[in-house]
Write an enzyme that holds these catalytic residues in place. Sequence first.
Site, PDB file in Angstrom:
ATOM      1  NE  ARG A  27      -1.490  -2.223   2.866  1.00  0.00           N
ATOM      2  CZ  ARG A  27      -1.564  -3.495   2.470  1.00  0.00           C
ATOM      3  NH1 ARG A  27      -2.621  -3.900   1.839  1.00  0.00           N
ATOM      4  NH2 ARG A  27      -0.606  -4.368   2.737  1.00  0.00           N
ATOM      5  CB  THR A  28       3.494   2.527   2.233  1.00  0.00           C
ATOM      6  OG1 THR A  28       2.784   2.026   3.364  1.00  0.00           O
ATOM      7  CG2 THR A  28       4.091   3.876   2.560  1.00  0.00           C
ATOM      8  CG  HIS A  68       3.754   3.851   8.605  1.00  0.00           C
ATOM      9  ND1 HIS A  68       3.900   4.656   7.488  1.00  0.00           N
ATOM     10  CD2 HIS A  68       3.296   2.646   8.143  1.00  0.00           C
ATOM     11  CE1 HIS A  68       3.560   3.962   6.407  1.00  0.00           C
ATOM     12  NE2 HIS A  68       3.196   2.740   6.787  1.00  0.00           N
ATOM     13  NE  ARG A  90       7.313   0.695   4.776  1.00  0.00           N
ATOM     14  CZ  ARG A  90       6.098   0.159   4.730  1.00  0.00           C
ATOM     15  NH1 ARG A  90       5.948  -1.105   4.369  1.00  0.00           N
ATOM     16  NH2 ARG A  90       5.035   0.862   5.053  1.00  0.00           N
ATOM     17  CE  LYS A 131      26.885  -3.492  -7.331  1.00  0.00           C
ATOM     18  NZ  LYS A 131      27.057  -2.394  -8.301  1.00  0.00           N
TER      19      LYS A 131
HETATM   20  N1   CP Z   1       0.005  -0.103   5.945  1.00  0.00           N
HETATM   21  C1   CP Z   1       1.183  -0.350   5.327  1.00  0.00           C
HETATM   22  O1   CP Z   1       2.217   0.259   5.625  1.00  0.00           O
HETATM   23  O2   CP Z   1       1.103  -1.290   4.344  1.00  0.00           O
HETATM   24  P1   CP Z   1       2.325  -1.763   3.444  1.00  0.00           P
HETATM   25  O3   CP Z   1       3.324  -2.408   4.356  1.00  0.00           O
HETATM   26  O4   CP Z   1       1.733  -2.724   2.438  1.00  0.00           O
HETATM   27  O5   CP Z   1       2.915  -0.554   2.802  1.00  0.00           O
END
Ligand code: CP
Length: 309
Positions: free
Chosen positions: A51-52, A129, A101, A80
């Site tokens: 999703r993110t 998050h 991320r 590497k």
């Molecule tokens: N909610 C969320 O962060 O989903 P993903 O890990 O799929 O990005």
Amino acid sequence: MENRSLVTIAEYSKEKILYLLEMAKQFEKNSNRKILDGKVVATLFFEPSTRTRLSFETAVNRLGGRIIGFSDAATTSSSKGESLKDTIMMVSNYADLIVMRHYLEGAARYASEIAPVPIINAGDGANQHPSQTMLDLYTIYQTQGTLENLNIFLVGDLKYGRTVHSLIMAMRHFNPTFHFVAPEELKMPEEYKIYCRQHNIKYTEHTDFTEEVIANADILYMTRVQRERFTDLMEYERVKDVYILHNKMLENTRPNLRILHPLPRVNEIAYDVDNNEKAYYFQQARNGLFARQAIICDVLGITLDQIKE
Ligand code: CP
């Protein structure tokens, strides 16, 4: 130059949150606007995501910008031995904004301190998050008509779940009562309980997850047990199915109750809940597009006035 990065939601004032929610509302009315023409956004995902990453990339595409990046760090020169610092400095040569991320807590903060372009934290370990929180706030407002004075139940992995940590911080402006429902092994960390006390946020703690416990919930925020954060997989096996929400548990809940989940789910919401009108997790994920369009515009210095039609 002002650093407009989004590292933690704790940096956002109430006014800023409400401003971004209004911006997201404008994008829900129309998410196709060519306001990022000529901009390049990099999505660097050192951890898996559906999703993110896809909602950030959709957000950019619908605003007319271009995307570069990776979803698997094993295909990059970090495999590497290239450092995070060098990776960030290199990508800053190419992109106007970096969405990242990373599995290390604090990685986004570090990146924001060295990068000449803004960083959006798309999740750093078990820490924060913040873009998820903006879509959660948008969804809570959409379903409750307010963010004020709500009974919010956080259920499941409250130790490693970064979405619940960010949500607590954001809700400090709105007088919530939190109910932390977790087994002993996955309890809300002390640092977040201290944060609640410092900010006069009311909370209770429960280890039982029953109809009676959730009877006065406005928001039931279910979470997945985060297998990837466990060092002892036997412990994961012990707690992985500790709470499962079934449809029959919702019979006597409040009419306004909505069930949220950052997703992905594993077993914690039974599939028989999906058709209940109180289930709202797929709409919640849809809202990620609008919330992330608002965040992207804001970090790039595009204002609400510029996007209003
Ligand atoms: N909610 C969320 O962060 O989903 P993903 O890990 O799929 O990005």
